[in-house]
Design an enzyme around this catalytic site. Structure first.
Site, PDB file in Angstrom:
ATOM      1  N   GLY A  11       0.085   8.710  -1.375  1.00  0.00           N
ATOM      2  CA  GLY A  11       0.449   8.142  -0.328  1.00  0.00           C
ATOM      3  C   GLY A  11       1.785   8.537   0.232  1.00  0.00           C
ATOM      4  N   ARG A  72      -5.132  13.494  -2.133  1.00  0.00           N
ATOM      5  CA  ARG A  72      -5.542  12.574  -2.878  1.00  0.00           C
ATOM      6  C   ARG A  72      -6.399  14.120  -3.514  1.00  0.00           C
ATOM      7  NH1 ARG A  72      -3.914   7.678  -2.199  1.00  0.00           N
ATOM      8  NH2 ARG A  72      -2.956   6.971   0.210  1.00  0.00           N
ATOM      9  N   ASP A 103      -0.311   3.252  -8.077  1.00  0.00           N
ATOM     10  CA  ASP A 103      -0.933   2.934  -9.373  1.00  0.00           C
ATOM     11  C   ASP A 103      -1.846   4.500  -9.859  1.00  0.00           C
ATOM     12  OD1 ASP A 103      -1.503   0.139 -11.291  1.00  0.00           O
ATOM     13  OD2 ASP A 103      -3.204   1.204 -10.474  1.00  0.00           O
ATOM     14  N   THR A 126       5.313   3.909  -3.299  1.00  0.00           N
ATOM     15  CA  THR A 126       4.720   3.880  -2.254  1.00  0.00           C
ATOM     16  C   THR A 126       5.390   2.845  -1.651  1.00  0.00           C
ATOM     17  OG1 THR A 126       2.267   2.742  -2.225  1.00  0.00           O
ATOM     18  CG2 THR A 126       4.229   2.065  -4.419  1.00  0.00           C
ATOM     19  N   ASP A 128       3.971   0.077  -0.334  1.00  0.00           N
ATOM     20  CA  ASP A 128       3.515  -1.233  -0.272  1.00  0.00           C
ATOM     21  C   ASP A 128       3.924  -1.945  -1.422  1.00  0.00           C
ATOM     22  OD1 ASP A 128       1.422  -1.329   1.251  1.00  0.00           O
ATOM     23  OD2 ASP A 128       0.018  -0.112  -0.324  1.00  0.00           O
ATOM     24  N   ASP A 130       3.815  -2.827  -4.025  1.00  0.00           N
ATOM     25  CA  ASP A 130       2.664  -3.618  -5.128  1.00  0.00           C
ATOM     26  C   ASP A 130       3.266  -3.409  -6.448  1.00  0.00           C
ATOM     27  OD1 ASP A 130       1.941  -1.537  -4.800  1.00  0.00           O
ATOM     28  OD2 ASP A 130      -0.090  -2.430  -4.257  1.00  0.00           O
ATOM     29  N   ARG A 172      -3.415  -2.631   2.265  1.00  0.00           N
ATOM     30  CA  ARG A 172      -4.166  -3.124   2.382  1.00  0.00           C
ATOM     31  C   ARG A 172      -5.007  -4.300   2.063  1.00  0.00           C
ATOM     32  NH1 ARG A 172      -5.910   2.904   3.295  1.00  0.00           N
ATOM     33  NH2 ARG A 172      -5.436   2.411   0.475  1.00  0.00           N
TER      34      ARG A 172
HETATM   35  P1  ATP Z   1      -0.410   4.866  -3.089  1.00  0.00           P
HETATM   36  O1  ATP Z   1      -0.228   3.853  -3.493  1.00  0.00           O
HETATM   37  O2  ATP Z   1       0.058   5.797  -1.806  1.00  0.00           O
HETATM   38  O3  ATP Z   1      -2.255   4.840  -2.573  1.00  0.00           O
HETATM   39  P2  ATP Z   1      -1.443   6.198  -5.345  1.00  0.00           P
HETATM   40  O4  ATP Z   1      -1.232   6.565  -6.450  1.00  0.00           O
HETATM   41  O5  ATP Z   1      -2.288   4.879  -5.903  1.00  0.00           O
HETATM   42  O6  ATP Z   1      -0.380   6.097  -3.919  1.00  0.00           O
HETATM   43  P3  ATP Z   1      -4.191   7.017  -5.747  1.00  0.00           P
HETATM   44  O7  ATP Z   1      -5.331   7.872  -4.425  1.00  0.00           O
HETATM   45  O8  ATP Z   1      -5.064   5.714  -5.592  1.00  0.00           O
HETATM   46  O9  ATP Z   1      -2.893   7.121  -4.382  1.00  0.00           O
HETATM   47  O10 ATP Z   1      -4.433   7.924  -6.698  1.00  0.00           O
HETATM   48  C1  ATP Z   1      -3.384   9.159  -6.238  1.00  0.00           C
HETATM   49  C2  ATP Z   1      -4.248   9.891  -7.242  1.00  0.00           C
HETATM   50  O11 ATP Z   1      -4.656  10.098  -8.404  1.00  0.00           O
HETATM   51  C3  ATP Z   1      -6.114  10.203  -7.114  1.00  0.00           C
HETATM   52  O12 ATP Z   1      -6.049  11.318  -5.621  1.00  0.00           O
HETATM   53  C4  ATP Z   1      -6.445  11.215  -7.906  1.00  0.00           C
HETATM   54  O13 ATP Z   1      -5.988  12.486  -8.136  1.00  0.00           O
HETATM   55  C5  ATP Z   1      -5.545  10.497  -9.197  1.00  0.00           C
HETATM   56  N1  ATP Z   1      -6.294   9.628  -9.748  1.00  0.00           N
HETATM   57  C6  ATP Z   1      -6.994   8.150  -9.036  1.00  0.00           C
HETATM   58  N2  ATP Z   1      -7.225   6.861 -10.364  1.00  0.00           N
HETATM   59  C7  ATP Z   1      -6.917   7.679 -10.942  1.00  0.00           C
HETATM   60  C8  ATP Z   1      -8.467   7.397 -12.283  1.00  0.00           C
HETATM   61  N3  ATP Z   1      -9.124   6.224 -12.570  1.00  0.00           N
HETATM   62  N4  ATP Z   1      -8.297   8.398 -13.295  1.00  0.00           N
HETATM   63  C9  ATP Z   1      -8.098   9.849 -13.073  1.00  0.00           C
HETATM   64  N5  ATP Z   1      -7.304  10.016 -11.715  1.00  0.00           N
HETATM   65  C10 ATP Z   1      -6.737   9.213 -11.115  1.00  0.00           C
END
Ligand code: ATP
Length: 320
Positions: A11, A72, A103, A126, A128, A130, A172
């Protein structure tokens, strides 16, 4: 190390641009070349990337969102997707990578490190707040200020019409935005996923507020704890208050980053480059008690921080 890459993923969060600027300018300051990768891992797979220079990051320190765009990517979750990324790593001569995200983005980055030995450093971006290993993530302070701004405006109407308002905010799995904005905005009740709530207690508080002459109330709900609309309906059903509901949605993330987020983003981005140059990998940069430091990603990923219970208790005491 001669050339590094930078991407934003997950995000969007205000301050990501300030961080990109810091990464690019710090790298160039040290004589490194820098490749900007657009649309996160998705653009990495598609080779949507190219060199950045001092001018590429001019005038972005105060802009919300991310000039590199974010996405994503399901394809990156597969071995084939990551192999494609590594082809582009070779093709563009990338020797280290800065990943600005949450994360999930770090989980992906760690796989590039584990499977291919690519040096990677994560920067927490991010809204959040967190993520373990840092007291603050980039974008949180701006999001909280956006919510407080909305509370201030809604309070004007709530006071004028002597009404109860429910405001639903993002979060969330995390109540950090609701808690911080609720404390800063003087919300009468804060409903967050980490702490079970009882609608009867909330109604009771509204009633006793009325008894002592309080003419309006604001209830802040994190989306992961309950739906604002449901809370509004229940209050109406139980005690007959004509309750208005506002869902802030995507108004919360964007807008010009606060000075706090700009400074944090600049410091973290610069540190990420320093770490790559020092041969570090699989780490996340963060701020703890005012100090910029690095934490092993294995101590960060999958270890979300819980809310500050003292702050929650204080918000309750002060909103009596
Ligand atoms: P936010 O906290 O804003 O949601 P985030 O980095 O946690 O940020 P995610 O959508 O969970 O957002 O992850 C971003 C991208 O990272 C995913 O679209 C995917 O390409 C990659 N990713 C997430 N989890 C995995 C995983 N377990 N293995 C490989 N790639 C991953």
């Amino acid at each position: 190390m001669q050339r590094i890459g930078v991407l934003t993923s997950g995000g969007d969060a205000s301050g990501m641009n300030s961080c990109i600027r810091a990464v690019v300018r710090k790298a160039i300051y040290h004589g490194l070349e820098i490749i900007g990768i657009r649309r996160g891992y998705s653009g990495f797979i598609d080779a949507d990337m190219g060199p950045m220079n001092l001018g590429s990051v001019a005038d972005i320190i105060g802009r919300g969102g991310t000039v590199l765009h974010t996405a994503r990517s399901e394809r990156f979750m597969t071995k084939e997707g990551r192999a494609q990324v590594m082809e582009n790593v070779q093709r563009f001569g990338i020797q280290g990578l800065v990943v600005i995200g949450g994360d999930g983005s770090f989980t992906g980055a760690r796989l590039l490190h584990q499977e291919y030995g690519l040096p990677i450093i994560g920067v927490p971006g991010t809204i959040d707040n967190d993520i373990s290993g840092t007291d603050y993530t980039i974008g949180f302070d701006t999001a909280v200020n956006n919510v407080v701004d909305a509370i201030n405006k809604i309070r004007d109407t709530a006071t004028s019409h002597e009404r109860t308002f429910v405001i639903e905010v993002m979060g969330r799995n995390s109540g950090n935005i609701a808690l911080a904005a609720g404390l800063a905005g003087g919300a009468e009740s804060i409903i967050i996923p980490e702490i079970p709530f009882n609608i009867d207690d909330i109604c009771q508080k509204l009633l006793s507020g009325i008894k002592r002459g309080k003419l309006h109330s604001i209830i802040l709900v994190a989306e992961g704890a309950a739906s604002g609309l449901d809370i509004g309906k229940e209050i109406k059903q139980k005690i007959g208050f004509d309750t208005k509901v506002t869902i802030l949605g995507h108004l919360q993330r964007g807008g010009t980053p606060t000075s706090f987020d700009r400074i944090l983003a600049s410091r973290l981005g610069a540190k990420a480059v320093e770490l790559l140059m020092a041969g570090e990998t699989n780490k996340m940069v963060g701020i703890k008690a005012g100090e910029i430091l690095a934490t092993d990603l294995n101590d960060v990923i999958g270890k979300p921080v819980t809310i500050n219970k003292d702050m929650y208790d204080l918000a309750r005491i002060l909103s009596i």
